[in-house]
Design a protein around this motif. Structure first.
Motif, short mmCIF file in Angstrom:
data_model
loop_
_atom_site.label_atom_id
_atom_site.label_comp_id
_atom_site.label_asym_id
_atom_site.label_seq_id
_atom_site.Cartn_x
_atom_site.Cartn_y
_atom_site.Cartn_z
N VAL A 39 -38.88 4.31 -28.09
CA VAL A 39 -40.10 4.92 -27.46
C VAL A 39 -40.37 4.61 -26.11
CG1 VAL A 39 -42.67 5.13 -27.84
CG2 VAL A 39 -41.23 4.96 -29.91
N ASP A 40 -40.35 5.32 -25.22
CA ASP A 40 -40.41 5.15 -23.65
C ASP A 40 -39.51 4.05 -23.33
OD1 ASP A 40 -42.79 6.68 -23.71
OD2 ASP A 40 -44.26 5.20 -24.36
N GLY A 41 -38.40 4.21 -23.85
CA GLY A 41 -37.05 3.69 -23.44
C GLY A 41 -36.90 2.25 -24.21
N ALA A 42 -38.03 1.97 -24.65
CA ALA A 42 -37.78 0.58 -25.41
C ALA A 42 -37.76 0.66 -26.98
CB ALA A 42 -39.09 -0.34 -25.18
N PRO A 43 -36.92 -0.54 -27.55
CA PRO A 43 -36.84 -0.12 -29.01
C PRO A 43 -38.07 -0.57 -29.80
CG PRO A 43 -35.87 -2.07 -28.22
CD PRO A 43 -36.38 -1.50 -27.06
N ARG A 44 -38.00 0.01 -31.05
CA ARG A 44 -39.12 -0.10 -31.88
C ARG A 44 -38.58 -0.16 -33.23
NH1 ARG A 44 -44.89 2.72 -30.67
NH2 ARG A 44 -44.36 1.18 -29.03
N VAL A 45 -38.93 -1.01 -34.02
CA VAL A 45 -38.43 -1.38 -35.41
C VAL A 45 -39.54 -1.25 -36.66
CG1 VAL A 45 -37.01 -2.64 -37.08
CG2 VAL A 45 -36.45 -2.50 -34.53
N LEU A 46 -39.48 -0.26 -37.48
CA LEU A 46 -40.62 -0.04 -38.46
C LEU A 46 -40.02 -0.38 -39.89
CD1 LEU A 46 -41.48 3.34 -37.27
CD2 LEU A 46 -42.62 1.34 -36.29
N PRO A 47 -40.65 -1.29 -40.76
CA PRO A 47 -40.25 -1.20 -41.93
C PRO A 47 -40.80 0.20 -42.54
CG PRO A 47 -42.03 -2.96 -41.62
CD PRO A 47 -41.65 -2.28 -40.25
N THR A 48 -40.22 0.87 -43.36
CA THR A 48 -40.73 2.00 -44.00
C THR A 48 -39.53 2.33 -45.31
OG1 THR A 48 -41.14 4.39 -43.37
CG2 THR A 48 -38.96 3.54 -42.82
N ALA A 49 -40.20 3.25 -46.01
CA ALA A 49 -39.70 3.77 -47.03
C ALA A 49 -38.61 4.88 -46.98
CB ALA A 49 -40.77 4.42 -48.09
N TYR A 50 -37.58 4.72 -48.12
CA TYR A 50 -36.85 5.84 -47.72
C TYR A 50 -36.35 6.28 -49.25
CZ TYR A 50 -33.38 2.37 -49.16
OH TYR A 50 -32.48 1.27 -49.68
N GLY A 51 -35.62 7.42 -49.34
CA GLY A 51 -34.90 8.04 -50.75
C GLY A 51 -33.74 8.55 -50.20
N ARG A 52 -32.86 8.52 -51.23
CA ARG A 52 -31.56 9.36 -50.90
C ARG A 52 -31.24 10.26 -52.04
NH1 ARG A 52 -26.27 9.20 -52.81
NH2 ARG A 52 -26.60 7.91 -54.52
N VAL A 53 -30.60 11.55 -51.41
CA VAL A 53 -30.24 12.40 -52.06
C VAL A 53 -28.85 12.82 -51.74
CG1 VAL A 53 -30.72 14.71 -53.10
CG2 VAL A 53 -32.66 13.41 -52.70
#
Lengths: 233, 233
Positions: free
Chosen positions: A61-75
């Motif tokens: 974001v705007d050249g800087a890293p951002r790390v977010l814990p978030t949900a996911y699912g796989r198909v």
């Protein structure tokens, strides 16, 4: 430890299609350093992703890293992510990196230098696609819900049209992915084996406790089987 | 779930000095969305970082995000990271983002939409400083080792000059950091409370098993107290 010394460092060419391709098709998913074992089996990637509860999503974001814990699912060979339509972090249009890490043990060596963590780690690179098709959007959200508690989707109220409209669903191909696994005892220097220092592994695992009913739960509704049998120790 | 809908999105001005400053001094560490509680107490940041075993480090390499699971240690308002001097990922010279996430429970709502994960999450932004001073380098590596097993540093062989020379130590200020916590039961829509669906929380925690001695361990060396008493369930 989970050392950065054990991670691939070079940026690679574009990844081929996923499907039944082996893992590690690009330079940046190929491990350069360390003794940890890289796995090339797509089934190991699936197993790891299916065991994880959440991921860490990296964006720029705007050249800087951002790390977010978030949900996911796989198909199949697609990872689904979701977010509010108002969330800017998923609106970058650029590449993302998704990491799923499971810790299995503390590796306690005789020297500080050789301490490590037994773990299984998957990293996926790619440019996510915004999912427009309503059926695929529903399938993605189903996968996200099932990731947290298999069997849950069929037991709950599915999203309303309004809820669907407020939700952005993203699809990330598993084409460019790597799996890294560290197992076993510490690897000390030969000359340290004679030291009077305990060395070994302390196992770590994630366990699930007794389900705690919502205080607002109507009387007479017991814990369903898909929860009671889920992820039991 | 750990939804991206619950994350700060705007890029902010420069952070002030750390020290005793409250948390969330910049726009990007201020939560914009969601019901999850943002904490403004620096003590909560410390407690969370001290409980974590590893972090996810986000960097930008050739314009793309990269997320690495890696070790860390804390000394006061500084987070220490380390890596091989040959690892390119820590050589970007740019900003990084460090996330430490602890999962406490699966939040199972009556509707798919309101599923979530109880968790505590810290995110730190900054431009790490390469540590040159040998004393600080040692203090950083000590903190990294103690993070995995408190008391370990004094029990093991400390790094040799050669090991120190092969290791890069980075210091990241905790000046720009945020802590986010989600606790408690699901928050369903009023009209869903009448549904015949079980809702509640399934607790999740990390537990440590019996220490497994290295097969090469010399006879007569028992599990030391700093391991036996460490992080017991």
């Amino acid at each position: 430890m989970l050392s950065t010394t054990e991670t691939a460092d070079a940026r690679g060419p574009q990844a081929p299609d996923a499907g039944s391709a082996p893992l590690s098709p690009t330079d940046r998913t190929r491990l350069r350093r360390g003794r940890h074992k890289q796995r090339a089996d797509r089934a190991e990637l699936y197993a790891l992703l299916d065991e994880g509860l959440f991921c860490h999503l990296g964006v720029v974001v705007d050249g800087a890293p951002r790390v977010l814990p978030t949900a996911y699912g796989r198909v199949g060979d697609t990872l689904y992510l979701h977010g509010s339509t108002g969330a800017r972090s998923l609106d970058t249009g650029g590449e993302v990196c998704v990491a799923v890490t499971l810790v299995d043990g503390l590796v306690l060596a005789r020297s500080a230098f050789h301490h490590s963590v037994n773990h299984r780690s998957a990293v996926v690179y790619g440019r996510p696609r915004v999912v427009d098709d309503e059926d695929e959007r529903t399938a993605g959200l189903r996968a996200l819900t099932e990731q947290v508690a298999p069997g849950r989707w069929d037991a709950v109220r599915v999203p309303t049209r309004k809820e669907m409209a407020a939700t952005r669903v993203l699809a990330l191909s598993l084409a460019e992915a790597s799996v890294k696994v560290r197992t076993g005892p510490p690897v000390d220097d030969e000359e340290d084996l004679a030291l009077d220092v305990w060395a070994g592994v302390v196992p770590v695992r994630s366990v699930f406790g007794e389900p705690e009913p919502d205080p607002l739960l109507r009387e007479g509704i017991g814990v369903p089987r898909h929860i009671a049998e889920h992820r039991s120790p």
